[in-house]
Scaffold this active site. Structure first.
Site, PDB file in Angstrom:
ATOM      1  N   HIS A   1      34.228  11.182   7.351  1.00 53.07           N
ATOM      2  CA  HIS A   1      34.973  12.342   7.818  1.00 53.07           C
ATOM      3  C   HIS A   1      36.375  11.957   8.265  1.00 53.07           C
ATOM      4  O   HIS A   1      37.202  12.810   8.582  1.00 53.07           O
ATOM      5  CB  HIS A   1      34.204  13.025   8.960  1.00 53.07           C
ATOM      6  CG  HIS A   1      34.570  14.458   9.109  1.00 53.07           C
ATOM      7  ND1 HIS A   1      35.303  14.921  10.181  1.00 53.07           N
ATOM      8  CD2 HIS A   1      34.329  15.526   8.320  1.00 53.07           C
ATOM      9  CE1 HIS A   1      35.484  16.217  10.045  1.00 53.07           C
ATOM     10  NE2 HIS A   1      34.907  16.618   8.923  1.00 53.07           N
TER      11      HIS A   1
ATOM     12  N   LYS B   1      40.251  10.864   8.204  1.00 51.10           N
ATOM     13  CA  LYS B   1      41.407  11.175   7.376  1.00 51.10           C
ATOM     14  C   LYS B   1      42.498  10.187   7.742  1.00 51.10           C
ATOM     15  O   LYS B   1      43.101  10.275   8.809  1.00 51.10           O
ATOM     16  CB  LYS B   1      41.913  12.600   7.607  1.00 51.10           C
ATOM     17  CG  LYS B   1      40.950  13.681   7.138  1.00 51.10           C
ATOM     18  CD  LYS B   1      39.969  13.993   8.196  1.00 51.10           C
ATOM     19  CE  LYS B   1      39.119  15.205   7.826  1.00 51.10           C
ATOM     20  NZ  LYS B   1      38.265  15.591   8.931  1.00 51.10           N
TER      21      LYS B   1
ATOM     22  N   ASP C   1      51.414   0.079   3.302  1.00 48.72           N
ATOM     23  CA  ASP C   1      51.761  -1.324   3.548  1.00 48.72           C
ATOM     24  C   ASP C   1      51.169  -1.871   4.843  1.00 48.72           C
ATOM     25  O   ASP C   1      51.732  -2.762   5.470  1.00 48.72           O
ATOM     26  CB  ASP C   1      53.281  -1.527   3.545  1.00 48.72           C
ATOM     27  CG  ASP C   1      53.888  -1.270   2.182  1.00 48.72           C
ATOM     28  OD1 ASP C   1      53.155  -1.364   1.187  1.00 48.72           O
ATOM     29  OD2 ASP C   1      55.088  -0.970   2.120  1.00 48.72           O
TER      30      ASP C   1
END
Length: 127
Positions: free
Chosen positions: A71, A73, A78
């Site tokens: 769940h 996000k 880099d």
């Protein structure tokens, strides 16, 4: 040099982002994308068609607990510029909802450990 992206829900609304990730991988940027249950993600066909050395796709499913999900996000560029957000990669996540996020460091190490412990499986073939 590298991009790491996780997504619970992905829709056609972010097709420009998908195009950008594919283009970056074709220029030699290592793009690693972690999805929740790709069988339920109809909008990722383009990503799967272009996966290869520089575009790697990983899937999370928990056979023991069907309610468990990736769940998180996260967008990491880099390893230095990392955004953790509540927003899904969908219309409501990007435009309709009130979402919040924060910038942090060291997220790539977490995903190295998750891969080492076989929490995710790499998507080998596109059907």
């Amino acid at each position: 040099k590298s991009i790491l992206l996780t997504g619970y829900s992905v829709s056609e609304f972010v097709s420009e982002l998908i195009d950008l990730l594919v283009a970056k991988s074709q220029k030699g940027v290592l793009v690693k994308i972690f999805f929740n249950d790709i069988s339920g993600q109809s909008s990722i066909g383009k990503i799967l068609r272009y996966k290869g050395k520089f575009l790697q796709v990983y899937n999370y499913t928990n056979k023991d607990d069907k309610m468990a999900a990736l769940h998180a996000k996260i967008l990491a560029v880099d390893s230095d510029d990392v955004l953790i957000s509540s927003a899904n990669l969908s219309y409501h996540g990007m435009s309709g909802n009130i979402e919040i996020g924060t910038q942090v460091r060291q997220i790539n190490e977490l995903f190295k450990q998750l891969l080492f412990n076989k929490i995710f499986t790499e998507v080998k073939e596109y059907e």
